[in-house]
Design an enzyme around this catalytic site. Structure first.
Site, PDB file in Angstrom:
ATOM      1  N   GLU A 102      -2.373   4.689   6.118  1.00  0.00           N
ATOM      2  CA  GLU A 102      -2.473   3.783   4.974  1.00  0.00           C
ATOM      3  C   GLU A 102      -3.904   3.355   4.665  1.00  0.00           C
ATOM      4  O   GLU A 102      -4.216   3.109   3.513  1.00  0.00           O
ATOM      5  CB  GLU A 102      -1.540   2.575   5.112  1.00  0.00           C
ATOM      6  CG  GLU A 102      -1.872   1.594   6.206  1.00  0.00           C
ATOM      7  CD  GLU A 102      -0.902   0.413   6.215  1.00  0.00           C
ATOM      8  OE1 GLU A 102      -0.619  -0.094   7.301  1.00  0.00           O
ATOM      9  OE2 GLU A 102      -0.435   0.007   5.152  1.00  0.00           O
ATOM     10  N   LYS A 127      -0.813   2.953  10.496  1.00  0.00           N
ATOM     11  CA  LYS A 127      -2.106   2.289  10.244  1.00  0.00           C
ATOM     12  C   LYS A 127      -3.126   3.309   9.770  1.00  0.00           C
ATOM     13  O   LYS A 127      -3.854   3.072   8.810  1.00  0.00           O
ATOM     14  CB  LYS A 127      -2.650   1.606  11.515  1.00  0.00           C
ATOM     15  CG  LYS A 127      -2.002   0.333  11.947  1.00  0.00           C
ATOM     16  CD  LYS A 127      -2.235  -0.847  11.050  1.00  0.00           C
ATOM     17  CE  LYS A 127      -1.207  -0.950   9.958  1.00  0.00           C
ATOM     18  NZ  LYS A 127       0.079  -1.469  10.246  1.00  0.00           N
ATOM     19  N   LYS A 171       0.596  -5.927  -0.541  1.00  0.00           N
ATOM     20  CA  LYS A 171       0.956  -6.613   0.699  1.00  0.00           C
ATOM     21  C   LYS A 171       2.447  -6.940   0.758  1.00  0.00           C
ATOM     22  O   LYS A 171       3.093  -6.699   1.766  1.00  0.00           O
ATOM     23  CB  LYS A 171       0.129  -7.911   0.799  1.00  0.00           C
ATOM     24  CG  LYS A 171       0.402  -8.722   2.059  1.00  0.00           C
ATOM     25  CD  LYS A 171      -0.176  -8.054   3.267  1.00  0.00           C
ATOM     26  CE  LYS A 171       0.141  -8.788   4.556  1.00  0.00           C
ATOM     27  NZ  LYS A 171       0.006  -7.864   5.688  1.00  0.00           N
ATOM     28  N   ARG A 179      -1.994  -8.586  -3.121  1.00  0.00           N
ATOM     29  CA  ARG A 179      -0.655  -8.349  -3.677  1.00  0.00           C
ATOM     30  C   ARG A 179      -0.624  -7.151  -4.613  1.00  0.00           C
ATOM     31  O   ARG A 179       0.430  -6.579  -4.873  1.00  0.00           O
ATOM     32  CB  ARG A 179      -0.213  -9.570  -4.468  1.00  0.00           C
ATOM     33  CG  ARG A 179       0.294 -10.655  -3.589  1.00  0.00           C
ATOM     34  CD  ARG A 179       1.035 -11.654  -4.416  1.00  0.00           C
ATOM     35  NE  ARG A 179       2.124 -12.195  -3.656  1.00  0.00           N
ATOM     36  CZ  ARG A 179       3.376 -11.752  -3.716  1.00  0.00           C
ATOM     37  NH1 ARG A 179       3.697 -10.772  -4.509  1.00  0.00           N
ATOM     38  NH2 ARG A 179       4.295 -12.314  -2.992  1.00  0.00           N
ATOM     39  N   TRP A 183       0.249  -4.831  -9.586  1.00  0.00           N
ATOM     40  CA  TRP A 183       0.634  -3.598  -8.887  1.00  0.00           C
ATOM     41  C   TRP A 183       1.619  -2.921  -9.833  1.00  0.00           C
ATOM     42  O   TRP A 183       2.724  -3.409 -10.040  1.00  0.00           O
ATOM     43  CB  TRP A 183       1.285  -3.929  -7.558  1.00  0.00           C
ATOM     44  CG  TRP A 183       1.577  -2.733  -6.705  1.00  0.00           C
ATOM     45  CD1 TRP A 183       0.719  -2.083  -5.867  1.00  0.00           C
ATOM     46  CD2 TRP A 183       2.841  -2.037  -6.602  1.00  0.00           C
ATOM     47  NE1 TRP A 183       1.358  -1.025  -5.260  1.00  0.00           N
ATOM     48  CE2 TRP A 183       2.648  -0.977  -5.680  1.00  0.00           C
ATOM     49  CE3 TRP A 183       4.090  -2.201  -7.189  1.00  0.00           C
ATOM     50  CZ2 TRP A 183       3.669  -0.093  -5.342  1.00  0.00           C
ATOM     51  CZ3 TRP A 183       5.103  -1.318  -6.850  1.00  0.00           C
ATOM     52  CH2 TRP A 183       4.891  -0.280  -5.939  1.00  0.00           C
ATOM     53  N   HIS A 225      10.437  20.562  19.092  1.00  0.00           N
ATOM     54  CA  HIS A 225      11.568  20.927  18.226  1.00  0.00           C
ATOM     55  C   HIS A 225      11.134  21.197  16.787  1.00  0.00           C
ATOM     56  O   HIS A 225      11.954  21.154  15.876  1.00  0.00           O
ATOM     57  CB  HIS A 225      12.623  19.810  18.263  1.00  0.00           C
ATOM     58  CG  HIS A 225      13.189  19.601  19.633  1.00  0.00           C
ATOM     59  ND1 HIS A 225      14.012  20.513  20.247  1.00  0.00           N
ATOM     60  CD2 HIS A 225      13.000  18.597  20.526  1.00  0.00           C
ATOM     61  CE1 HIS A 225      14.332  20.071  21.456  1.00  0.00           C
ATOM     62  NE2 HIS A 225      13.716  18.915  21.652  1.00  0.00           N
ATOM     63  N   GLU A 272       3.582   3.261  14.688  1.00  0.00           N
ATOM     64  CA  GLU A 272       2.755   2.225  14.067  1.00  0.00           C
ATOM     65  C   GLU A 272       1.280   2.675  13.995  1.00  0.00           C
ATOM     66  O   GLU A 272       0.599   2.425  12.999  1.00  0.00           O
ATOM     67  CB  GLU A 272       2.910   0.906  14.845  1.00  0.00           C
ATOM     68  CG  GLU A 272       2.048  -0.242  14.392  1.00  0.00           C
ATOM     69  CD  GLU A 272       2.218  -0.640  12.924  1.00  0.00           C
ATOM     70  OE1 GLU A 272       3.124  -0.145  12.254  1.00  0.00           O
ATOM     71  OE2 GLU A 272       1.387  -1.425  12.448  1.00  0.00           O
ATOM     72  N   ASN A 283       5.715 -11.336 -12.089  1.00  0.00           N
ATOM     73  CA  ASN A 283       5.812 -10.520 -10.881  1.00  0.00           C
ATOM     74  C   ASN A 283       7.279 -10.177 -10.691  1.00  0.00           C
ATOM     75  O   ASN A 283       8.115 -11.082 -10.668  1.00  0.00           O
ATOM     76  CB  ASN A 283       5.283 -11.297  -9.671  1.00  0.00           C
ATOM     77  CG  ASN A 283       5.586 -10.580  -8.366  1.00  0.00           C
ATOM     78  OD1 ASN A 283       5.629  -9.354  -8.326  1.00  0.00           O
ATOM     79  ND2 ASN A 283       5.795 -11.342  -7.301  1.00  0.00           N
ATOM     80  N   GLY A 284       7.596  -8.894 -10.576  1.00  0.00           N
ATOM     81  CA  GLY A 284       8.992  -8.479 -10.409  1.00  0.00           C
ATOM     82  C   GLY A 284       9.315  -7.352 -11.358  1.00  0.00           C
ATOM     83  O   GLY A 284       8.416  -6.686 -11.872  1.00  0.00           O
ATOM     84  N   CYS A 306       3.023  -8.278  -7.709  1.00  0.00           N
ATOM     85  CA  CYS A 306       1.792  -8.721  -8.353  1.00  0.00           C
ATOM     86  C   CYS A 306       1.495 -10.134  -7.873  1.00  0.00           C
ATOM     87  O   CYS A 306       2.353 -10.815  -7.325  1.00  0.00           O
ATOM     88  CB  CYS A 306       1.973  -8.720  -9.855  1.00  0.00           C
ATOM     89  SG  CYS A 306       2.611  -7.152 -10.449  1.00  0.00           S
TER      90      CYS A 306
END
Ligand code: F6R
Length: 614
Positions: free
Chosen positions: A494, A491, A609, A27, A78, A510, A487, A104-105, A2
């Protein structure tokens, strides 16, 4: 994950908090809230409007917030414990309504604390882990302790990770903030003090910045701050050197942070490479606190990271093995810690993290250190937790990255890791001085190649416009084209919410080949001349099963037009540097599709983030 902000002693409290929250939205943005505090009064507003939570909070505050409050705290959430609803949004209050807290946490022992507090008569109004701290502080205050000591004693009862800020309307114009694991900075300007989870939130307002360490508690007032440890002994906060300007924290004319940061990639790479070579050809990292002898003695390298940083680490495996002839393992940071990893004499662990605050990566390097490894951090944020805890650090100089989807940090990480690979090669004499010079020269040209790739964004947009109906993407590559494919897929998924997977091209047959059918898009990274024939065979295999193929190909590739449906061209260079260039059209493709699909590119759903929870 957060965002938190606080201000005390300001004539502009509400504007400071709202602007800070807007800058912290990356965040977390499930809900947002604010508390304004003055003697005997706490005014609180909370909104849960998904990605529009902070905007809704602004409207609510502009309509209803009282004037004349000089202190307050704000939070953008978040969600971890409790659904993203207004009653779970911060700030949380104690039973009296005087104590207000943002956090936050994660408070790991919140269940047992809640049971205990309920038994003593406390009434809870949310299902969050955070609210227990408000009630603990309330109890400590009732014994007559001033707010600083009340918070200090409350925290002794708490297990887990936190950056918290606490106010009490019966002790106005004071904020007490504390940190364990989750990031926290303090700022000052004449007559005003600030706190925030990240510097950008208070950039342009605070003129001096200070880092809070684990288990330090800070009392902020208009006159400044003082800090103590958990025992109450005074501690000095280390001043931070911040050279970001306001423009860095704002969009600077771009529609969003992601497009701004994609455009900044040439500079990110050039800055990361700047001044790393002495006149005699020696590669130097001023900030690397590890001796040449220690580097010479390295026998094995382990890279730990998450997400995009993990993909940069994957590139480094190929490069370090090729140039430095060291055996390299790449580990998902959240797995490394729990799987009894082997650390032998000579194991160098490299933790790669844009933020330097990702808890999985921090815990992984702690585990490595516990087992005796030397640890180097690759961090974009100066003085981040990772940078401080590692034995040595190399900073990428990408500048502040705000968009949740990481772009410029990736290219800067690859550049820094390739430089480190060259330094190891220099010390181990696995490349000749001429080869090292040639590679340094090649790396120095990467910024220009990225700029060329960026200049072709119209070509990428044109392809994206034709694919807005597609729902399934496979990204394939070989050698360093494989991490590039991983990557590219990350991108795309998300920010578009479309199904996308990255594969080593040789792996398709395979299993995943069973999923290829008309309508599926395969994006093939085909830039490596040595892998060219092989990857064209893989392209033929998916074409034969009806897939539409987009190839990322070099300017001099004359064969590709005959096999791919769409070709995105990039300048040719040594394959070892190509991930920094080949990723550009893939970032632009994801961006263009996301915009076309009406997604919020800077604030993709469910993400944040900086991931400070396990
Ligand atoms: C993806 C993305 C994430 C981060 C990951 C690690 O675009 O940004 O996957 O790369 O959360 O973050 P850092 O590098 O800060 O450790």
């Amino acid at each position: 994950m957060c965002g938190i902000i606080g201000v005390v002693g300001s004539n502009d409290t509400l504007a400071t908090l709202l602007q800070g929250l807007e800058r912290l939205e990356y965040r977390g943005y499930d809900s947002a809230g604010i508390a304004l505090v003055r003697s005997g009064h706490t005014w609180r507003a909370r909104t849960a409007a998904g990605t529009e939570s902070v905007a809704a909070l602004r409207v609510e505050c502009e309509d209803n917030a009282p004037q004349g409050y000089r202190s307050g705290i704000g939070h953008t959430r978040w969600a971890t414990h409790g659904a993203p609803e207004a009653e779970n949004a911060h700030p949380h209050l104690d039973c009296s309504g005087h104590v207000a807290i943002i956090h936050n946490g994660i408070i790991e022992n919140h269940t047992e604390l809640r049971v205990e507090l309920r038994e003593r008569g406390h009434v809870f109004t949310s299902v969050t882990d955070t609210e227990v701290v408000a009630h603990l502080v309330e109890e400590m205050r009732s014994t007559g302790l001033e707010l600083l000591d009340a918070v200090r004693h409350a925290l002794v009862r708490v297990r887990g990770a936190f950056a918290i800020a606490v106010m009490d309307a019966t002790e106005p114009d004071v904020i007490v903030a504390a940190r364990r694991i989750s990031p926290l900075v303090v700022g000052t300007s004449p007559g005003v003090s600030y706190l925030a989870s990240d510097v950008p939130a208070i950039l342009g307002r605070a003129t001096a910045f200070y880092a809070v360490n684990d288990d330090e508690i800070v009392r902020l007032g208009p006159e400044g701050f003082r800090a103590v440890d958990l025992e109450g002994a005074p501690v000095r906060l280390r001043q931070l050197h911040i050279d970001w300007d306001l423009e860095t924290a704002e969009k600077g004319g771009f529609d969003d942070f992601m497009s701004k940061e994609i455009a900044e990639q040439p500079t990110a790479v050039r800055s990361t490479l700047l001044d790393r070579r002495r006149r005699d050809g020696t590669i130097v990292f001023d900030e690397l606190r590890i001796s040449d002898q220690e580097l010479r003695e390295v026998q094995r390298v382990v890279l730990v990271a998450c997400g995009t940083s993990l993909h940069a680490a994957h590139v480094a495996k190929y490069v370090i093995e090729r140039w430095s002839r060291l055996s390299v393992d790449v580990d998902i940071a959240s797995e490394y810690r729990y799987r009894d990893p082997i650390v032998e004499i000579g194991t160098l662990v490299i933790g790669v993290s844009q933020s330097g605050e990702t808890i999985d990566t921090i815990q992984a390097i702690r585990e490595a250190q516990r087992r005796g490894a030397r640890v180097v951090a690759i961090s974009n944020i100066v003085d981040s937790s990772l940078a401080r805890e590692a034995d040595a650090v190399i900073y990428t100089r990408a500048g502040l990255e705000v968009s949740v989807a990481s772009t410029k940090a990736f290219v800067a990480q690859v550049a820094a890791l390739e430089l480190l690979a060259l330094r190891l090669a220099q010390l181990r004499e696995t490349l000749t001085p001429e080869e090292i010079e040639r590679n340094l020269q090649g790396l120095n040209e990467v910024g220009d190649h990225i700029a060329t790739a960026l200049s072709r964004s119209d070509d990428v947009n044109a392809v994206a416009q034709q694919l807005l109906e597609a729902r399934d993407y496979f990204f394939i590559g070989r050698h360093v084209g494989f991490p590039t494919a991983l990557e590219g897929a990350l991108k795309l998924k998300e920010i578009t919410y479309l199904h996308a997977e990255g594969y080593a091209a040789g792996e398709l047959k395979h299993g995943p080949l069973a999923l290829i059918e008309p309508g599926v898009i395969v994006v093939a990274v085909t830039t490596d001349p040595q892998m060219h024939e092989k990857i064209l065979s893989n392209v033929a295999e998916v074409k034969a099963r009806g897939a539409t193929v987009i190839a990322v190909a070099t300017d001099d590739d004359e064969k590709i037009d005959a096999v791919a449906d769409f070709v995105l061209r990039v300048p040719a260079c040594d394959p070892m540097y190509s991930p920094m260039i080949d990723i550009v059209p893939l970032q632009l493709l994801a961006y263009s599709l996301a915009r076309g699909l009406g997604r919020n590119v800077d604030r993709p759903r469910n993400l944040a983030k900086t991931v400070t929870v396990e």
